[in-house]
Design a protein around this motif. Structure first.
Motif, mmCIF file in Angstrom:
data_model
loop_
_atom_site.group_PDB
_atom_site.id
_atom_site.type_symbol
_atom_site.label_atom_id
_atom_site.label_comp_id
_atom_site.label_asym_id
_atom_site.label_seq_id
_atom_site.Cartn_x
_atom_site.Cartn_y
_atom_site.Cartn_z
ATOM 1 N N HIS A 1 -2.377 3.713 -4.574
ATOM 2 C CA HIS A 1 -2.269 5.175 -4.666
ATOM 3 C C HIS A 1 -2.497 5.634 -6.107
ATOM 4 O O HIS A 1 -3.188 6.631 -6.342
ATOM 5 C CB HIS A 1 -0.894 5.635 -4.167
ATOM 6 N N PHE B 1 2.873 11.594 -0.288
ATOM 7 C CA PHE B 1 2.682 10.227 0.228
ATOM 8 C C PHE B 1 2.116 9.304 -0.855
ATOM 9 O O PHE B 1 2.353 8.109 -0.843
ATOM 10 C CB PHE B 1 1.720 10.245 1.427
ATOM 11 N N ARG B 2 1.318 9.891 -1.759
ATOM 12 C CA ARG B 2 0.723 9.075 -2.830
ATOM 13 C C ARG B 2 1.769 8.676 -3.874
ATOM 14 O O ARG B 2 1.580 7.702 -4.584
ATOM 15 C CB ARG B 2 -0.374 9.871 -3.548
ATOM 16 N N LEU B 3 2.842 9.464 -3.950
ATOM 17 C CA LEU B 3 3.809 9.249 -5.021
ATOM 18 C C LEU B 3 4.905 8.279 -4.661
ATOM 19 O O LEU B 3 5.585 7.751 -5.530
ATOM 20 C CB LEU B 3 4.452 10.590 -5.419
ATOM 21 N N ASN B 4 5.105 8.074 -3.384
ATOM 22 C CA ASN B 4 6.181 7.172 -2.974
ATOM 23 C C ASN B 4 5.685 6.273 -1.856
ATOM 24 O O ASN B 4 5.457 6.730 -0.742
ATOM 25 C CB ASN B 4 7.390 7.990 -2.517
ATOM 26 N N PRO B 5 5.516 4.995 -2.164
ATOM 27 C CA PRO B 5 4.992 4.068 -1.167
ATOM 28 C C PRO B 5 5.894 3.954 0.065
ATOM 29 O O PRO B 5 5.442 3.475 1.101
ATOM 30 C CB PRO B 5 4.923 2.736 -1.918
ATOM 31 N N LEU C 1 1.362 6.613 4.531
ATOM 32 C CA LEU C 1 0.238 7.534 4.696
ATOM 33 C C LEU C 1 -0.647 6.980 5.809
ATOM 34 O O LEU C 1 -1.625 6.287 5.571
ATOM 35 C CB LEU C 1 -0.539 7.656 3.379
ATOM 36 N N MET D 1 5.962 5.467 -11.599
ATOM 37 C CA MET D 1 4.744 5.809 -10.857
ATOM 38 C C MET D 1 3.834 6.682 -11.720
ATOM 39 O O MET D 1 2.612 6.498 -11.740
ATOM 40 C CB MET D 1 5.131 6.551 -9.557
#
Lengths: 232, 395
Positions: B6, A113-117, A121, B353
């Motif tokens: 993030h 979840f942190r890697l792809n907005p 999350l 990212m």
């Protein structure tokens, strides 16, 4: 009739080479994996098992043929779309890339979840992560770093991470390679059970005959040349 | 925005996971930023402080010799001039129309702080105002600079004893008790660190102007002297060590005030012509020299600037090596984290990212280092100001 999870037609792939040696090549004429199915891939080292997983994951581009994964034809997708498809539809359990050392077990589960907005999350996602850890027997270890977990526990966290995004397919590359037989059986049982409960297709690579024996459908990657051998 | 949030969280967790390594990175980077920054600002501050004083001191007249000693003594009350000049020089300059000539006699101290013998014109030219009490009016009175009053907890009515100029000179003058009549308002200049008295009071400290018990014929060395002839006093005669209402009238000197010593004369020419004429007149003078403090201070600063250039070069080398160290640590760190970064890409993260996360990590270290360097610079400059105030009374 439901659409298969994976459909390959006349799939060709070869690694580029700068020498005149014969390059490694993979050819898969026809292959289908039904939704919710469980297939084990096996074969000698270097036969192309991981390459096939990478093709399914969209990490490697196809040279020729077609490959439909979770309803999407990969040939038609751009790099960004393949990445988005990968993170939404696929879960991974690796032997080599287990967990992120500086994150807690719980945060490792939420890592995708942190890697792809595009993946939200939200509270349900967090609840799902907690439930998965609980179901995998790690309910009280979510705050621990990987270094404070046993190898089997680390692999169970990896399974939770693979399933937390509710993927259509889980690709597991020798997930029990480093484990003793008892732990291997336990981890595999949990993985199969969770995939079955959630209707997730499982594609697993292994050398271990004991592991292969648990699978009704197997595919010897080194002999990928005919439709007879390729498919459940 | 969400991607940045993030990435920031992941970066923060990574940096927090190894506090020792992060602290070393931040400290090294902060040091690389701090050293050249502080050197540049500190040198600029010293320059500004020194030049500001020099700009308000047009011409300093003193005995031929070391112009640096003369300037340091006349402007910053530091050190001594080797050869004094005659007090009458000031009157001669004023009589020549060169402008106000203010005598400065800076050779005595009280409690380590200089006691500057001058005239009220000095206080006027320096725009020094009395914050409490009044200015000295009679012999034996001093007004204290703001800093020295604070350091010695002095207020009007207090007394301070002058320092013994030479412990081993048995013919020297005794310390004199001086009365503080007032405290000057802070000016942020060397004037804050000194006592100011009429020049006659500083001659009392010399012993040149002195007071003692009346010499009777019986106590004298020449009791057989004829009437009208001077009696010669013995060393046993009591010299006054405090100037009181009662004995003030008894202080006297043997000779003319015009010949009494002063360290220098500060001249304030009324116009450029008088300024240039004065410099011209004394350019070839055998005994006296007229110096422009701005030129002298710039000469001193020229040396400081050369040192600063050297230091800047040195610190730039340190900064470059630290940058190389930083890049090395970062690349080694990325190599160690290869499996983590590959994992990110394998499960669907974009390269941008990954780059964003690493970029935010670097940014966090640089921002923390920048904040540390800024704090250290501000603290260092505050210490420098205090040191400047203590050393030369500026800042």
């Amino acid at each position: 009739m439901t659409t298969p999870a994976i459909v390959a037609h006349d799939l060709h792939f070869a690694y580029p080479t700068r020498t005149h040696d014969t390059p490694f090549a993979l050819h898969l004429p026809v292959w289908e994996v039904p939704r919710g199915g469980r297939v084990a891939l096996y074969g000698p080292s270097g036969c192309g098992k991981s390459t096939l997983l990478n093709l399914i994951a969209g990490v490697l581009p196809l040279a020729r043929g077609s490959l439909e994964v979770a309803g999407r034809q990969l040939r038609n997708l751009s790099d960004a779309e393949r990445r988005a498809h990968r993170i939404r539809s696929l879960g991974f359990v690796f032997q080599d890339y287990p967990l992120v050392d500086h994150l807690s077990a719980f945060e490792n589960v939420l890592f995708p979840f942190r890697l792809n907005p595009a993946l939200r999350l939200d509270a349900p996602a967090r609840t799902r992560a907690s439930t998965l850890l609980h179901d995998l027997g790690l309910g009280d270890k979510g705050g621990r770093r990987p270094s404070a977990l046993s190898q089997g526990e680390r692999q169970r966290v990896a399974i939770a991470r693979a399933l937390v995004t509710r993927p259509a397919i889980v690709l597991a590359d020798e997930p029990t390679a480093g484990l003793d037989p008892a732990r291997s059986t336990a981890v595999l049982t949990l993985l199969e059970q969770l995939c079955e409960e959630r209707g997730v297709t499982l594609l697993l690579v292994s050398h271990d005959p004991a592991v292969l024996a648990r699978f009704e459908h197997t595919l010897e990657v080194g002999a990928l040349s005919s439709t007879d051998e390729a498919g459940p | 925005m969400s991607a940045l949030r993030h990435a920031s969280l992941l970066a923060w967790w990574y940096l927090r996971s190894a506090p020792g390594r992060t602290a070393v990175l931040v400290c090294c980077t902060a040091l690389a930023l701090f050293l050249p920054l502080f050197t540049a600002l500190a040198a600029e501050r010293v320059e500004t402080a020194l030049l500001a004083r020099a700009h308000t001191s047009p011409i300093l007249l003193g005995h031929q010799g070391n112009e640096f000693d003369l300037t340091m003594n006349g402007l910053y009350f530091r050190g001594e001039v080797r050869d004094p000049i005659a007090f009458g020089t000031a009157a001669a300059i004023e009589a020549s129309g060169y402008g106000d000539a203010v005598p400065l006699y800076v050779t005595h101290s009280a409690g380590g702080a200089p006691v500057v013998g001058t005239t009220l014109a000095y206080l006027e030219h320096r725009a020094l105002n009395v914050a409490s009490g009044r200015l000295p009016a009679v012999l034996g009175e001093v007004v204290a600079g703001a800093q020295v009053a604070r350091d010695f907890h002095l207020s009007p009515g207090d007394t301070v004893r002058s320092d013994l100029s030479n412990l081993y000179n048995i013919a020297g003058a005794y310390p004199i008790l001086l009365k503080v009549t007032g405290v000057l308002a802070a000016s942020g200049t060397p004037d804050d660190t000194a006592f100011f008295a009429d020049v006659k009071t500083t001659w009392v400290l010399d012993g040149t102007l002195h007071g003692h018990d009346t010499v009777t014929r019986a106590q004298s060395l020449n009791p057989e002297a004829e009437d009208g002839e001077n009696l010669e006093a013995t060393a046993a005669i009591f010299m006054f060590q405090e100037i009181t209402e009662k004995n003030r009238g008894g202080f006297h000197l043997h000779g003319s005030t015009d010949n009494l010593p002063v360290s220098s004369v500060l001249v304030f020419p009324p116009n450029a012509r008088a300024h240039d004429q004065l410099l011209g007149d004394y350019a070839l003078h055998e005994d006296l020299q007229a110096v422009r403090p701005v030129v002298v201070v710039r000469t001193i600063l020229g040396i400081v600037l050369r040192v600063r250039e050297g230091l800047t070069l040195y610190f730039s080398a340190i900064a470059a090596s630290t940058l190389a160290f930083f890049v090395l640590v970062l690349s080694l760190s990325l190599r160690l984290r290869r499996s983590e970064l590959q994992l990110m890409q394998r499960i669907g993260s974009s390269r941008s990212m990954v780059a964003l996360m690493v970029g935010v990590e670097v940014l966090m270290v640089v921002v923390a280092a920048g904040a540390t360097a800024t704090f250290a610079t501000v603290a260092g400059l505050s210490l420098l100001d205090a040191a400047l105030a203590g050393a030369i009374g500026v800042g």
